[in-house]
Write an enzyme that holds these catalytic residues in place. Structure first.
Site, short mmCIF file in Angstrom:
data_model
loop_
_atom_site.label_atom_id
_atom_site.label_comp_id
_atom_site.label_asym_id
_atom_site.label_seq_id
_atom_site.Cartn_x
_atom_site.Cartn_y
_atom_site.Cartn_z
N CYS A 94 38.95 33.60 38.05
CA CYS A 94 40.10 32.71 38.29
C CYS A 94 39.76 31.67 39.34
O CYS A 94 39.01 30.73 39.06
CB CYS A 94 41.35 33.52 38.61
SG CYS A 94 42.88 32.55 38.43
N HIS A 172 41.86 37.31 34.30
CA HIS A 172 41.72 38.39 35.29
C HIS A 172 41.45 39.73 34.61
O HIS A 172 42.39 40.48 34.30
CB HIS A 172 43.02 38.52 36.10
CG HIS A 172 43.24 37.47 37.12
ND1 HIS A 172 42.68 37.52 38.38
CD2 HIS A 172 43.97 36.33 37.07
CE1 HIS A 172 43.06 36.45 39.08
NE2 HIS A 172 43.84 35.72 38.31
N GLU A 174 40.53 42.27 36.01
CA GLU A 174 40.93 43.30 36.98
C GLU A 174 42.44 43.54 37.00
O GLU A 174 42.91 44.44 37.69
CB GLU A 174 40.44 42.92 38.38
CG GLU A 174 41.26 41.89 39.14
CD GLU A 174 41.03 40.44 38.74
OE1 GLU A 174 41.42 39.55 39.52
OE2 GLU A 174 40.48 40.19 37.64
#
Length: 225
Positions: A94, A172, A174
Site C-alpha cells: 500500500c 493489503h 495482511e
C-alpha cells in the site's frame, strides 16, 4: 533470514488492542517461513543504520500520503534507493508500494476515481486474485524499471516487480475481515457510504492472503514469485 519492517504508520486505536500494531500484522502474515523480524518505526524517526542491516526489507501501509511533507519521508526515499542499489530484497505494501515507486522516479497521486475499500479482485497475469484494500492514492506513473503484475478497472498498477529486487502491492494481504471491520468503524467518515456498504457486504468472502504470504516469502528467499 532477518526481515526489517519499516513501519510507516500505526494501527487505529479501535483495533490495536485486539490485533496489535502494523508490524504485528506482517509478523503474523509471514509466520512459519523461518523469518525473524526487526521493526523500525520510521514514521516516528527510527531508521536502520543502512541498507544491509537486514537480509530483506518490508515497507508497511500508512494513513499518510507519499507526496505529503513529513520529515521522515525524504530519508525513507533515500533508504529505498540505497536498498535497491545494494540488491537487498524489498517488499512494499500500500503506502510502501507507493513510496517505493515515488522514490525510484514514479508518480503517486490521489486518484480521481476515488476509494477502494474492502475486498477487491485483480487480474493477476490472467488469474483472478482477491485481496482487501483501503486506499485512495495510487501509483499513476511507473518508474522505468517497474513491471506491472496485476490490475483491475479501478487500479491500473496494483502490483509491481522491479527485476529481482523489489515486489510491491497496492492491496493489503495482511488485512483480514477483523481489520476491515475495524477500519469501517474508525475511518468510515472519509469514505462514501456506498463503498462502506459494499465493504460490509464482502466481509466473510474468501481472499488470497495465504497465497500472497507465500509469494512474499518466496521473493525474499529466492528473488522470484
Amino acid at each position: 533470514m532477518k526481515i526489517g519492517i519499516l513501519q510507516t504508520g500505526h494501527a487505529p486505536d479501535e483495533v490495536r488492542d485486539d490485533l496489535g500494531d502494523v508490524n504485528d500484522f506482517f509478523i503474523r502474515l509471514l509466520d512459519g517461513q523461518d523469518f525473524t523480524f526487526d521493526t523500525y518505526a520510521v514514521v516516528d524517526g527510527d531508521f536502520p543504520d543502512g541498507p544491509t542491516d537486514c537480509d530483506g526489507w518490508l515497507i508497511t501501509g500508512s494513513k499518510h500520503g507519499a507526496y505529503e511533507d513529513h520529515p521522515w519521508i525524504p530519508p525513507l526515499e533515500t533508504l529505498i534507493r540505497d536498498v535497491y542499489a545494494a540488491g537487498v530484497p524489498l517488499v512494499g505494501i500500500c503506502f510502501g508500494h507507493q513510496i517505493i515507486a515515488q522514490a525510484l522516479g514514479g508518480r503517486v497521486e490521489k486518484f480521481g476515481g476515488g476509494w477502494a475499500v474492502g475486498r477487491q479482485t485483480y487480474d493477476w497475469q490472467g488469474e483472478e486474485v482477491a485481496l482487501n484494500a483501503w486506499h485512495q492514492d495510487q501509483v499513476t506513473a511507473l518508474p522505468k524499471n517497474a513491471t506491472p503484475l496485476a490490475s483491475n478497472a479501478h487500479c491500473e498498477n496494483a502490483a509491481l516487480v522491479y527485476d529481482t529486487r523489489i515486489f510491491t502491492l497496492q492491496a493489503h494481504p495482511e488485512f483480514g475481515d477483523r481489520m476491515i471491520d475495524g477500519l469501517i468503524q474508525a475511518r468510515a467518515g472519509s469514505v462514501p457510504p456506498d463503498l462502506i456498504a459494499q465493504a460490509k457486504t464482502n466481509l466473510g468472502k474468501p481472499n488470497h492472503n495465504t497465497r500472497l504470504a507465500a509469494q512474499i516469502g518466496t521473493f525474499f528467499k529466492d528473488r522470484h514469485l
